[in-house]
Design a protein around this motif. Structure first.
Motif, short mmCIF file in Angstrom:
data_model
loop_
_atom_site.label_atom_id
_atom_site.label_comp_id
_atom_site.label_asym_id
_atom_site.label_seq_id
_atom_site.Cartn_x
_atom_site.Cartn_y
_atom_site.Cartn_z
N LYS A 123 0.39 96.07 31.03
CA LYS A 123 1.49 95.18 31.65
C LYS A 123 1.15 93.76 31.35
N THR A 124 -0.01 93.37 31.01
CA THR A 124 -0.30 91.82 31.19
C THR A 124 -0.15 91.55 29.46
N ILE A 150 -0.96 81.48 17.83
CA ILE A 150 -1.07 80.54 18.43
C ILE A 150 -0.84 80.77 20.13
N VAL A 151 0.27 80.71 20.61
CA VAL A 151 0.78 81.04 21.95
C VAL A 151 0.08 82.38 22.44
N GLY A 152 0.21 83.49 21.53
CA GLY A 152 -0.47 84.61 22.00
C GLY A 152 -2.04 84.50 22.65
N VAL A 153 -2.74 83.59 21.90
CA VAL A 153 -4.24 83.60 22.09
C VAL A 153 -4.44 82.59 23.28
N ILE A 154 -3.53 81.60 23.54
CA ILE A 154 -3.67 80.76 24.77
C ILE A 154 -3.26 81.62 25.77
N LEU A 155 -2.21 82.47 25.64
CA LEU A 155 -1.99 83.12 26.97
C LEU A 155 -3.05 84.17 27.20
N ILE A 156 -3.52 84.89 26.31
CA ILE A 156 -4.76 85.82 26.52
C ILE A 156 -5.90 85.32 27.19
N SER A 162 -6.63 86.37 31.16
CA SER A 162 -7.75 87.30 31.22
C SER A 162 -8.83 86.41 32.11
N SER A 163 -9.71 87.15 33.10
CA SER A 163 -10.85 86.65 33.54
C SER A 163 -11.95 86.49 33.13
N TRP A 164 -12.01 87.32 31.84
CA TRP A 164 -13.38 87.50 31.18
C TRP A 164 -13.66 86.34 30.53
#
Length: 478
Positions: A144-145, A183-189, A193-195
């Motif tokens: 989902k995330t 770039i956008v994908g890494v920022i959002l992940i 993510s709480s880890w």
């Protein structure tokens, strides 16, 4: 399957399906818009670069993600160790791409590739920052995330790509689209993510992941090379335009096949890993996944092959008409892709990376022989050779599967032949139904409607278990 496994499978497949198909749908639409502006040769140049970057990217993860998924007692130390390894490996890989870019350009005799490779190589380093978090979502069967992340990334990068294409940036419109997406994908992940990595690095953890993963890396390297070998050779022997047409045909064929393989794979691997020590149960669940995969993918690929011309003309215009015969042939090799993938997942689930590597070597020898035989006869014959390679490699895949849980090639074929036969008959019915229709749009509409109705009605009449399983999944979704 137990009730808990069914629920986990359904939930995972729903969100994995939403993620995969929504991503591909958005990417597909964006790609169609950009393809109407750019030329096949522009896509050929990008294909020349991505072949080499995808080969070397294999070394960043080194199979650690797979090792973490199947490890039952994984800890935060394991995740942190993998994270720091990925970052260092990503930096090294980018430097290799940067300094070898002129050699890639020289290989293809395309000077522009030097700057393209160095720019697109940035994605390799950036991607290393999100591998561990992505692995954690896979372990949780939580797509989902990742769906949110990928959709937002695609919309942002797609907007940039379309704008630059209209502005006349040519091949660089595609390059910027890829980099912005990462770039956008890494920022959002990182945002979702709480880890967070701890300042620890365990040699013991590294040794465990490496002992399992290095064989997976060699296997992945072989697989990636041979999945791209046609693009390498077409770009070298033929032209950027031919490579662009081949890449577009491959993309169309991959839309149903690779997408569903990604969905089923992301769900089946963690779930099958959870029952890896119960062979009887593993066999039942495994055969269910195989049959359901074929029931969905086979008719999609046959239907796409039959309707290839109206699909290409309607979506891409007649400028891309040369990719139609390539698409029609590639569909029949890609239809077996999910069956290959599930067979290989079983080797991973059982921790047999040694067999996985041996299998990849044998398959690549087969592919090399077929490629050498078909290359002198042209692009069409090379694509036909892919069908023979796919079937021969499936025989090899299932040989090792049969050794592990007694599911041989003939047993799998017995399970899949009814679906294959029904799909081929459906293809004939679709072909006859659109034969005398002049409009391509009407052909598409009539062909899809007739194909779906015929397939479902016949499956219902013969009480195919796969149809009941599919309806069961839909009902559970509700």
């Amino acid at each position: 399957m137990s009730e808990s496994l069914k629920q986990k499978t359904v939930r995972g497949m729903i969100w994995s399906g939403i993620s995969s198909f929504s991503n591909q749908a958005i990417q597909f639409v964006i790609g169609l818009i950009v393809a109407r502006i750019l030329l096949p040769s522009d896509y050929g140049l990008i294909g020349m670069v991505t072949v080499f970057t995808s080969l070397i990217t294999v070394f960043i993860d080194c199979g650690f993600s797979t090792a973490l998924v199947r490890k039952v007692d994984r800890t935060d130390v394991d995740f942190s160790t993998a994270f720091y390894f990925n970052i260092v490996a990503g930096a090294i890989v980018y430097l290799i791409i940067f300094f070898t870019a002129p050699l890639i350009a020289e290989f293809y005799d395309e000077p522009q590739i030097t700057s393209l490779a160095r720019f697109l190589g940035i994605n390799v380093f950036l991607g290393a920052f999100g591998i561990v978090q992505g692995t954690q979502y896979t372990i949780k069967v939580d797509f989902k995330t990742t769906t949110k992340i990928s959709i937002i990334s695609l919309l942002c990068s797609g907007s940039v790509g379309i704008a630059l294409a209209y502005a006349g940036y040519g091949v660089w419109a595609i390059a910027w689209q890829f980099v912005v997406n990462k770039i956008v994908g890494v920022i959002l992940i990182w945002f979702y993510s709480s880890w967070r990595p701890k300042f620890v690095f365990s040699k013991q953890s590294l040794q465990y992941m490496w002992s399992f993963g290095y064989k997976m890396v060699l296997s992945a390297l072989l697989d990636t090379f041979y999945r791209n070998i046609y693009q390498i050779i077409i770009g070298k022997v033929f032209s950027a335009k031919d490579l662009g047409n081949y890449s577009r045909a491959q993309q169309f064929a991959s839309f149903p096949s690779s997408n569903f393989t990604g969905i089923i794979g992301s769900v089946t691997f963690p779930i099958l890993s959870s029952i890896q020590n119960d062979d009887a149960r593993l066999e039942r669940v495994y055969r269910k996944y195989l049959c359901l995969s074929a029931f969905i993918v086979f008719p999609c690929m046959v239907g796409l092959s039959v309707l290839a011309e109206p699909v290409v003309i309607t979506l891409l215009t007649e400028r891309w008409l040369e990719c139609v015969p390539l698409l029609q042939i590639i569909c029949f090799s890609m239809m077996w892709y999910p069956i290959h993938a599930i067979n290989l997942h079983l080797l991973q689930v059982k921790g047999r990376s040694d067999l996985f590597l041996r299998l990849e070597i044998i398959k690549k020898i087969i592919l090399t022989i077929v490629l050498c035989v078909t290359l002198p006869f042209g692009l069409i014959t090379m694509c036909i050779g892919r069908i023979f390679s796919s079937v021969l490699c499936l025989v090899v895949n299932t040989y090792y599967t049969g050794k592990l849980i007694n599911i041989s090639f003939w047993l799998q074929m017995r399970d899949l032949l009814p679906t294959l036969f029904l799909s081929l008959v459906m293809g004939i019915v679709v072909y006859m139904s659109v034969l005398f229709i002049p409009s391509n749009i009407v052909k598409l509409f009539v062909g899809v409607v007739v194909g779906v109705i015929f397939y479902i009605v016949i499956a219902r009449l013969f009480r195919m278990e796969e149809l009941s399983d599919l309806f069961s999944l839909v009902k559970r979704k509700k």
